[in-house]
Design a protein around this motif. Structure first.
Motif, PDB file in Angstrom:
ATOM      1  N   ILE A   1       0.835  -1.208   0.000  1.00 31.92           N
ATOM      2  CA  ILE A   1       0.000   0.000   0.000  1.00 31.92           C
ATOM      3  C   ILE A   1       0.870   1.257   0.000  1.00 31.92           C
ATOM      4  O   ILE A   1       0.591   2.216  -0.727  1.00 31.92           O
ATOM      5  N   ALA A   2       1.932   1.250   0.786  1.00 28.49           N
ATOM      6  CA  ALA A   2       2.807   2.430   0.837  1.00 28.49           C
ATOM      7  C   ALA A   2       3.398   2.711  -0.545  1.00 28.49           C
ATOM      8  O   ALA A   2       3.347   3.854  -1.029  1.00 28.49           O
ATOM      9  N   PHE A   3       3.941   1.694  -1.195  1.00 25.07           N
ATOM     10  CA  PHE A   3       4.519   1.904  -2.520  1.00 25.07           C
ATOM     11  C   PHE A   3       3.430   2.153  -3.559  1.00 25.07           C
ATOM     12  O   PHE A   3       3.655   2.859  -4.543  1.00 25.07           O
ATOM     13  N   GLY A   4       2.245   1.588  -3.341  1.00 30.71           N
ATOM     14  CA  GLY A   4       1.130   1.870  -4.242  1.00 30.71           C
ATOM     15  C   GLY A   4       0.745   3.339  -4.209  1.00 30.71           C
ATOM     16  O   GLY A   4       0.491   3.953  -5.252  1.00 30.71           O
ATOM     17  N   PHE A   5       0.706   3.930  -3.020  1.00 35.99           N
ATOM     18  CA  PHE A   5       0.396   5.358  -2.912  1.00 35.99           C
ATOM     19  C   PHE A   5       1.479   6.218  -3.552  1.00 35.99           C
ATOM     20  O   PHE A   5       1.176   7.209  -4.215  1.00 35.99           O
ATOM     21  N   LEU A   6       2.742   5.843  -3.341  1.00 34.71           N
ATOM     22  CA  LEU A   6       3.828   6.600  -3.969  1.00 34.71           C
ATOM     23  C   LEU A   6       3.699   6.569  -5.493  1.00 34.71           C
ATOM     24  O   LEU A   6       3.843   7.599  -6.157  1.00 34.71           O
ATOM     25  N   GLU A   7       3.418   5.402  -6.035  1.00 29.64           N
ATOM     26  CA  GLU A   7       3.317   5.288  -7.480  1.00 29.64           C
ATOM     27  C   GLU A   7       2.013   5.872  -8.009  1.00 29.64           C
ATOM     28  O   GLU A   7       1.969   6.377  -9.129  1.00 29.64           O
ATOM     29  N   PHE A   8       0.960   5.839  -7.208  1.00 29.58           N
ATOM     30  CA  PHE A   8      -0.311   6.442  -7.604  1.00 29.58           C
ATOM     31  C   PHE A   8      -0.120   7.929  -7.890  1.00 29.58           C
ATOM     32  O   PHE A   8      -0.694   8.477  -8.819  1.00 29.58           O
ATOM     33  N   ASN A   9       0.714   8.557  -7.079  1.00 26.92           N
ATOM     34  CA  ASN A   9       0.924   9.993  -7.221  1.00 26.92           C
ATOM     35  C   ASN A   9       2.026  10.361  -8.212  1.00 26.92           C
ATOM     36  O   ASN A   9       2.210  11.539  -8.499  1.00 26.92           O
ATOM     37  N   THR A  10       2.771   9.383  -8.708  1.00 24.88           N
ATOM     38  CA  THR A  10       3.876   9.719  -9.616  1.00 24.88           C
ATOM     39  C   THR A  10       3.703   9.170 -11.025  1.00 24.88           C
ATOM     40  O   THR A  10       4.304   9.697 -11.946  1.00 24.88           O
ATOM     41  N   VAL A  11       2.914   8.120 -11.209  1.00 28.83           N
ATOM     42  CA  VAL A  11       2.771   7.536 -12.537  1.00 28.83           C
ATOM     43  C   VAL A  11       1.922   8.463 -13.426  1.00 28.83           C
ATOM     44  O   VAL A  11       0.911   9.004 -12.993  1.00 28.83           O
ATOM     45  N   LYS A  12       2.395   8.686 -14.640  1.00 29.74           N
ATOM     46  CA  LYS A  12       1.664   9.557 -15.564  1.00 29.74           C
ATOM     47  C   LYS A  12       0.474   8.791 -16.130  1.00 29.74           C
ATOM     48  O   LYS A  12       0.596   7.648 -16.569  1.00 29.74           O
ATOM     49  N   HIS A  13      -0.678   9.453 -16.122  1.00 28.77           N
ATOM     50  CA  HIS A  13      -1.885   8.815 -16.643  1.00 28.77           C
ATOM     51  C   HIS A  13      -2.878   9.896 -17.061  1.00 28.77           C
ATOM     52  O   HIS A  13      -2.760  11.046 -16.679  1.00 28.77           O
ATOM     53  N   ASP A  14      -3.859   9.457 -17.845  1.00 33.56           N
ATOM     54  CA  ASP A  14      -4.896  10.394 -18.283  1.00 33.56           C
ATOM     55  C   ASP A  14      -6.192  10.080 -17.537  1.00 33.56           C
ATOM     56  O   ASP A  14      -6.238   9.195 -16.692  1.00 33.56           O
ATOM     57  N   MET A  15      -7.244  10.803 -17.868  1.00 30.37           N
ATOM     58  CA  MET A  15      -8.522  10.630 -17.169  1.00 30.37           C
ATOM     59  C   MET A  15      -9.161   9.271 -17.457  1.00 30.37           C
ATOM     60  O   MET A  15      -9.912   8.761 -16.631  1.00 30.37           O
ATOM     61  N   LEU A  16      -8.841   8.688 -18.596  1.00 29.17           N
ATOM     62  CA  LEU A  16      -9.371   7.363 -18.921  1.00 29.17           C
ATOM     63  C   LEU A  16      -8.909   6.336 -17.892  1.00 29.17           C
ATOM     64  O   LEU A  16      -9.643   5.435 -17.525  1.00 29.17           O
ATOM     65  N   VAL A  17      -7.698   6.483 -17.398  1.00 25.81           N
ATOM     66  CA  VAL A  17      -7.114   5.533 -16.456  1.00 25.81           C
ATOM     67  C   VAL A  17      -7.329   5.965 -15.008  1.00 25.81           C
ATOM     68  O   VAL A  17      -7.288   5.134 -14.099  1.00 25.81           O
ATOM     69  N   HIS A  18      -7.616   7.225 -14.782  1.00 25.27           N
ATOM     70  CA  HIS A  18      -7.710   7.728 -13.414  1.00 25.27           C
ATOM     71  C   HIS A  18      -8.834   7.049 -12.621  1.00 25.27           C
ATOM     72  O   HIS A  18      -8.621   6.669 -11.462  1.00 25.27           O
ATOM     73  N   MET A  19      -9.993   6.890 -13.208  1.00 25.27           N
ATOM     74  CA  MET A  19     -11.109   6.276 -12.481  1.00 25.27           C
ATOM     75  C   MET A  19     -10.822   4.815 -12.125  1.00 25.27           C
ATOM     76  O   MET A  19     -11.059   4.409 -10.979  1.00 25.27           O
ATOM     77  N   PRO A  20     -10.305   3.984 -13.037  1.00 23.21           N
ATOM     78  CA  PRO A  20      -9.937   2.620 -12.625  1.00 23.21           C
ATOM     79  C   PRO A  20      -8.828   2.603 -11.563  1.00 23.21           C
ATOM     80  O   PRO A  20      -8.799   1.712 -10.712  1.00 23.21           O
ATOM     81  N   MET A  21      -7.919   3.590 -11.608  1.00 21.50           N
ATOM     82  CA  MET A  21      -6.886   3.676 -10.565  1.00 21.50           C
ATOM     83  C   MET A  21      -7.515   3.949  -9.206  1.00 21.50           C
ATOM     84  O   MET A  21      -7.132   3.345  -8.200  1.00 21.50           O
ATOM     85  N   LEU A  22      -8.491   4.859  -9.165  1.00 20.01           N
ATOM     86  CA  LEU A  22      -9.185   5.153  -7.908  1.00 20.01           C
ATOM     87  C   LEU A  22      -9.940   3.928  -7.402  1.00 20.01           C
ATOM     88  O   LEU A  22      -9.937   3.637  -6.203  1.00 20.01           O
ATOM     89  N   ASP A  23     -10.565   3.207  -8.327  1.00 21.28           N
ATOM     90  CA  ASP A  23     -11.301   2.004  -7.965  1.00 21.28           C
ATOM     91  C   ASP A  23     -10.349   0.959  -7.364  1.00 21.28           C
ATOM     92  O   ASP A  23     -10.645   0.355  -6.325  1.00 21.28           O
ATOM     93  N   HIS A  24      -9.204   0.754  -8.005  1.00 22.21           N
ATOM     94  CA  HIS A  24      -8.210  -0.191  -7.501  1.00 22.21           C
ATOM     95  C   HIS A  24      -7.702   0.243  -6.126  1.00 22.21           C
ATOM     96  O   HIS A  24      -7.584  -0.583  -5.207  1.00 22.21           O
ATOM     97  N   ARG A  25      -7.429   1.517  -5.971  1.00 28.89           N
ATOM     98  CA  ARG A  25      -6.951   2.030  -4.680  1.00 28.89           C
ATOM     99  C   ARG A  25      -7.990   1.810  -3.582  1.00 28.89           C
ATOM    100  O   ARG A  25      -7.665   1.364  -2.480  1.00 28.89           O
TER     101      ARG A  25
END
Length: 175
Positions: free
Chosen positions: A61-85
């Protein structure tokens, strides 16, 4: 912010997933066995694997949060990222609950209990769903994969340029 040259979330997530399913398998197998040394050993192993799974999940989870905030993505991917988180956070809470019940049972010398059994079934379903959603981010959307669209286009342009230059005389050879 940490400057790590490679992502650590995918490293630790495999420990979390593998340990949760292995712990569940040992717990169920121990439940089905008749009383004896093997049943006791498998039960204790299930508790320890679940405890290590919880520790691995904290790093995941710690590394997931770090990568959540640093990985480049667009709005198409943002919602599935939030769902996964969100699934990951809920799964971590279920894992914490199962770990507490398992350790409590371990110290009381009665590992198998109805709440832990139900919790284990819920936990493996949640871990599986969270892992599926994470895998979907990688394999469906190509998130955090170095072979993303820009790199593919760059490689195609390089290959095209090489093909166009194949019949051009090399300046070094012609001298």
């Amino acid at each position: 912010m940490l400057n790590i040259p490679f992502p650590l979330h995918p490293v630790f997530v495999h420990f979390t997933v593998a340990l949760s399913f292995t712990s569940f398998g040992a717990y169920v197998l121990a439940y089905l066995l008749p009383h004896g040394k093997l049943k006791n050993d498998l039960s204790v192993s299930a508790v320890w694997m679940l405890s290590f799974c919880f520790l691995a999940s904290l790093l995941t989870i710690a590394f997931g949060f770090l990568e959540f905030n640093t990985v480049k993505h667009d709005m198409l991917v943002h919602m599935p990222m939030l769902d996964h988180r969100n699934w990951a956070l809920a799964t971590a809470l279920a894992l914490l609950g199962c770990t507490i019940f398992a350790l409590r049972g371990y110290f009381k010398n009665k590992i198998h209990s109805a709440p832990l059994t139900v919790g284990f079934f819920v936990l493996v379903g949640m871990v599986g769903t969270t892992a599926y959603k994470g895998g979907e981010l990688v394999y469906h959307y190509g998130l955090a994969v170095k072979s993303n669209t820009e790199l593919r286009e760059l490689k195609q342009n390089e290959q095209k340029q090489q093909q166009e230059n194949i019949f051009q005389p090399n300046a070094e050879i012609s001298k």
